[in-house]
Design an enzyme around this catalytic site. Sequence first.
Site, PDB file in Angstrom:
ATOM      1  N   ASP A 152     130.520  64.944  27.349  1.00  0.00           N
ATOM      2  CA  ASP A 152     129.473  64.475  28.272  1.00  0.00           C
ATOM      3  C   ASP A 152     128.097  64.356  27.621  1.00  0.00           C
ATOM      4  OD1 ASP A 152     131.088  64.255  30.383  1.00  0.00           O
ATOM      5  OD2 ASP A 152     130.336  65.992  31.479  1.00  0.00           O
ATOM      6  N   PRO A 195     111.508  69.458  46.339  1.00  0.00           N
ATOM      7  CA  PRO A 195     110.787  68.733  45.288  1.00  0.00           C
ATOM      8  C   PRO A 195     109.859  69.647  44.484  1.00  0.00           C
ATOM      9  CG  PRO A 195     110.479  67.691  47.440  1.00  0.00           C
ATOM     10  CD  PRO A 195     111.141  69.011  47.675  1.00  0.00           C
ATOM     11  N   ARG A 253     131.867  70.537  37.922  1.00  0.00           N
ATOM     12  CA  ARG A 253     132.408  69.926  36.690  1.00  0.00           C
ATOM     13  C   ARG A 253     132.461  70.939  35.542  1.00  0.00           C
ATOM     14  NH1 ARG A 253     130.357  66.546  33.944  1.00  0.00           N
ATOM     15  NH2 ARG A 253     131.823  64.871  33.585  1.00  0.00           N
ATOM     16  N   GLU A 265     109.284  68.659  56.652  1.00  0.00           N
ATOM     17  CA  GLU A 265     108.350  68.884  55.550  1.00  0.00           C
ATOM     18  C   GLU A 265     108.776  70.073  54.685  1.00  0.00           C
ATOM     19  OE1 GLU A 265     106.706  65.725  55.827  1.00  0.00           O
ATOM     20  OE2 GLU A 265     105.688  67.123  54.478  1.00  0.00           O
TER      21      GLU A 265
HETATM   22  C1  4H4 Z   1     111.898  70.154  50.998  1.00  0.00           C
HETATM   23  C2  4H4 Z   1     110.980  67.997  51.613  1.00  0.00           C
HETATM   24  C3  4H4 Z   1     110.628  70.589  50.616  1.00  0.00           C
HETATM   25  C4  4H4 Z   1     109.709  68.442  51.205  1.00  0.00           C
HETATM   26  C5  4H4 Z   1     112.052  68.876  51.482  1.00  0.00           C
HETATM   27  C6  4H4 Z   1     109.557  69.730  50.722  1.00  0.00           C
HETATM   28  C7  4H4 Z   1     114.656  67.547  47.265  1.00  0.00           C
HETATM   29  C8  4H4 Z   1     114.434  67.086  45.958  1.00  0.00           C
HETATM   30  C9  4H4 Z   1     114.054  67.024  48.509  1.00  0.00           C
HETATM   31  C10 4H4 Z   1     114.182  67.429  52.201  1.00  0.00           C
HETATM   32  C11 4H4 Z   1     113.404  68.434  51.776  1.00  0.00           C
HETATM   33  C12 4H4 Z   1     113.798  67.327  50.903  1.00  0.00           C
HETATM   34  N1  4H4 Z   1     115.518  68.569  47.207  1.00  0.00           N
HETATM   35  N2  4H4 Z   1     115.196  67.845  45.150  1.00  0.00           N
HETATM   36  N3  4H4 Z   1     113.648  66.080  45.503  1.00  0.00           N
HETATM   37  N4  4H4 Z   1     107.174  70.670  51.449  1.00  0.00           N
HETATM   38  N5  4H4 Z   1     114.353  67.737  49.646  1.00  0.00           N
HETATM   39  O1  4H4 Z   1     113.341  66.034  48.489  1.00  0.00           O
HETATM   40  O2  4H4 Z   1     108.244  71.456  49.410  1.00  0.00           O
HETATM   41  O3  4H4 Z   1     107.398  69.196  49.519  1.00  0.00           O
HETATM   42  O4  4H4 Z   1     115.832  68.730  45.923  1.00  0.00           O
HETATM   43  S1  4H4 Z   1     108.022  70.290  50.186  1.00  0.00           S
END
Ligand code: 4H4
Length: 237
Positions: free
Chosen positions: A169, A89, A154, A116
């Site tokens: 697209d 994220p 794609r 996490e």
């Molecule tokens: C990775 C959760 C990093 C939290 C994860 C963090 C996404 C998203 C996602 C499982 C993993 C989660 N991956 N786009 N949105 N500590 N991956 O939620 O950096 O917040 O790609 S953290």
Amino acid sequence: MIFHVMTLFPEMILQGAGQSILKRAMEKGLISVDAVNIRDYTDNKHGRVDDYTYGGGAGMLMQAQPVYDTYRAIREKTDKDPKVIYLSPQGRLFSHKDAQKFALEDELILLCGHYEGIDERVIEEIVTDEVSIGDYVLTGGELAALVVIDAVSRMIPGVLGNDDSAKGDSFQNGLLEYPQYSRPEVWRGKRVPEILLSGDHAKVDEWRLEQSRLRTMQRRPDLYQKYLDDEDACNRQ
Ligand code: 4H4
């Protein structure tokens, strides 16, 4: 294209990528998916790949050693130096342009986080691109990896037959796609726009571009502003 996926759930990746168009692309040898289980590379005798975080706080973190040794194992299988895309994220928002750019590579390594996330030191050591599919937190990076695999695939010539071409697209010309219709001409009293039945391809193209502009303006003003800016830049050249 070879997608090497570092994951705790290889089956999720193989089943997700092993359907429909992606399955056909694999059968045609256009793409292949190599899902590698990070748990196979932990030096922890209990098979653990996560631990508490230093400094306290809720949740567990994926440790650096298993991730790094998985990466090394992948590197020993290829003479390339693939980009390493960490799905998180905290990454930059994955876009159509990213899909086009990644599709030019021969191989990609996708790193799927869990819990996490992952120890920062191995991210610094191996990750070249940190990418997010949206502002929400998933339970695992595998679904995000499948989104990237799908969108990148794609863009690879031959993956989409002519019938499914990516040419029209959304985002291809910086706009959302126009509304589309198929048989019957009238469905529940709703008619297909007359222009689409005219056989006048120039008029159809004109109508479609106008509909794309309208739809983008209404639904994605941010995208529309960028489209206008890009048009201005082109006109100034
Ligand atoms: C990775 C959760 C990093 C939290 C994860 C963090 C996404 C998203 C996602 C499982 C993993 C989660 N991956 N786009 N949105 N500590 N991956 O939620 O950096 O917040 O790609 S953290």
